[in-house]
Design an enzyme around this catalytic site. Structure first.
Site, PDB file in Angstrom:
ATOM      1  CB  SER A 161      -9.381 -44.357  17.067  1.00 57.42           C
ATOM      2  OG  SER A 161      -8.506 -44.636  18.148  1.00 57.42           O
ATOM      3  CE1 TYR A 179      -5.843 -39.981  15.406  1.00 57.13           C
ATOM      4  CE2 TYR A 179      -6.571 -41.096  17.401  1.00 57.13           C
ATOM      5  CZ  TYR A 179      -6.275 -41.124  16.055  1.00 57.13           C
ATOM      6  OH  TYR A 179      -6.431 -42.290  15.349  1.00 57.13           O
TER       7      TYR A 179
END
Length: 341
Positions: free
Chosen positions: A197, A210
């Site tokens: 990501s 995350y």
């Protein structure tokens, strides 16, 4: 001795410049895509989102698919979509036409296999990997795609959810790679894809677990890439996928500044996967989508932290996750109310 070092240094400079030129040419002239037909491809988190789209794209290229997911029902749904693609490819009515009036018969019939796996549990990964080797064969492509998000501010997040995020998003890459890399090294053939990501390159507030997990996944990927290069196994390729926010529902509610949002909307999942497939099939080491992510990552590396904060605040990226976190908290409270907790 000193002269040798000087000469070697200039050779290195030439090699670096040549690598930059070749990378620039690949941006201008699209390289030819390699074939993955008949190769065995494992996709984790294949039950939905990007994993399902990756499965469909590899199916269109006639790869043999091994779908891993913790949810049996959604994984079977993906498998049925893959089978439908295979059927359409084998149906003469869907082809452009036969050459000389004779239908072209595919040299093999690709298949799809499904396995229920919790990639956060290494015993589950290792045992399932062994089953794949027995039932399907050796794996040529590994797509580490599975991912989760807790959706809590750090001080409100239970430790168990933090651990779960780290294990699924980062540690699982260790287990799957250890399971399939040895045979790839033996054959000097394979491809490992890390779906990370942009939040593994630069972070934002409210999603500490995350971001940490994606930073970890990227660090693992880069170190493994160097290890494979050091082993001189040039037949094994690595691709790192770092997309901006993808509209899969994982971060539903995330918003940047409304005046900026039309210029940086969430990515369509189909676009993200098509760009990623192009990178994978041309052995591109890294793909950031959209390309502005490259620039942001470069600026983060050279600018002072306070300058980065100013930019974040201008874009509305400093608190972009807060609406998402609020929605998750409200949904959790509603569920607790329904259950009478």
């Amino acid at each position: 001795m000193m002269m040798n070092i000087v000469v070697e240094f200039f050779v290195v400079i030439l090699k670096v410049l040549w690598a930059i030129v070749m990378a620039g040419l690949k941006w201008l002239v699209r390289p030819k895509e390699k074939s993955v037909a008949g190769q065995v491809c494992v996709i984790t988190g294949a039950g939905g989102g990007l994993g399902r789209l990756f499965a469909k794209e590899f199916a269109r290229r006639r790869a043999t698919l091994v779908l891993w997911d913790i949810n049996s029902h959604s994984n079977e749904e993906t498998a049925e979509m893959v089978r439908q693609i295979y059927r359409e490819q084998d149906n003469p009515m869907t082809k452009e036409g036969a050459v000389g009036g004779v239908e072209e018969v595919p040299p093999f019939q690709p298949q799809v296999y499904t396995y229920v796996v919790d990639v956060g549990k290494r015993e589950s990964v290792y045992s399932t990997a062994e089953k794949v080797r027995r039932e399907v064969g050796e794996v040529n492509l590994l797509i580490n795609n599975a991912g989760v998000v807790s959706g809590h501010h750090l001080l409100e997040c239970p430790d168990e959810l933090i651990e779960r995020t780290m294990v699924v998003n980062c540690h699982a890459h260790f287990w799957t790679t250890k399971a399939f890399l040895p045979k790839m090294l033996e054959m000097n053939h394979g491809h490992i894809v890390t779906v990370a990501s942009s939040l593994g390159l630069f972070s934002t507030a409210g999603v500490e677990d995350y971001c940490a997990s994606k930073f970890g996944a990227i660090g693992f990927h880069e170190s493994l890439s160097h290890e494979i290069k050091a082993s001189e196994k040039d037949g094994i390729k690595m691709t790192l996928v770092c997309p901006y926010l993808v509209d899969t529902g994982m971060f539903r509610g995330c918003r940047i500044r409304k005046e900026i949002e039309p210029f940086l909307p969430p990515l369509r999942p189909e676009f993200c996967v098509k760009q990623s497939m192009r990178a994978i099939l041309t052995d591109q080491p890294m793909i950031c989508t959209p390309r502005i992510v490259y620039m942001v990552n470069f600026m983060k590396s050279i600018l002072p932290f306070e300058a980065i904060v100013c930019m974040y605040r201008f874009l509305g990226a400093d608190k972009c996750m807060y609406p998402f976190l609020a929605q998750r908290k409200e949904a959790m409270n509603n569920n607790e109310a329904k259950n009478g907790i």
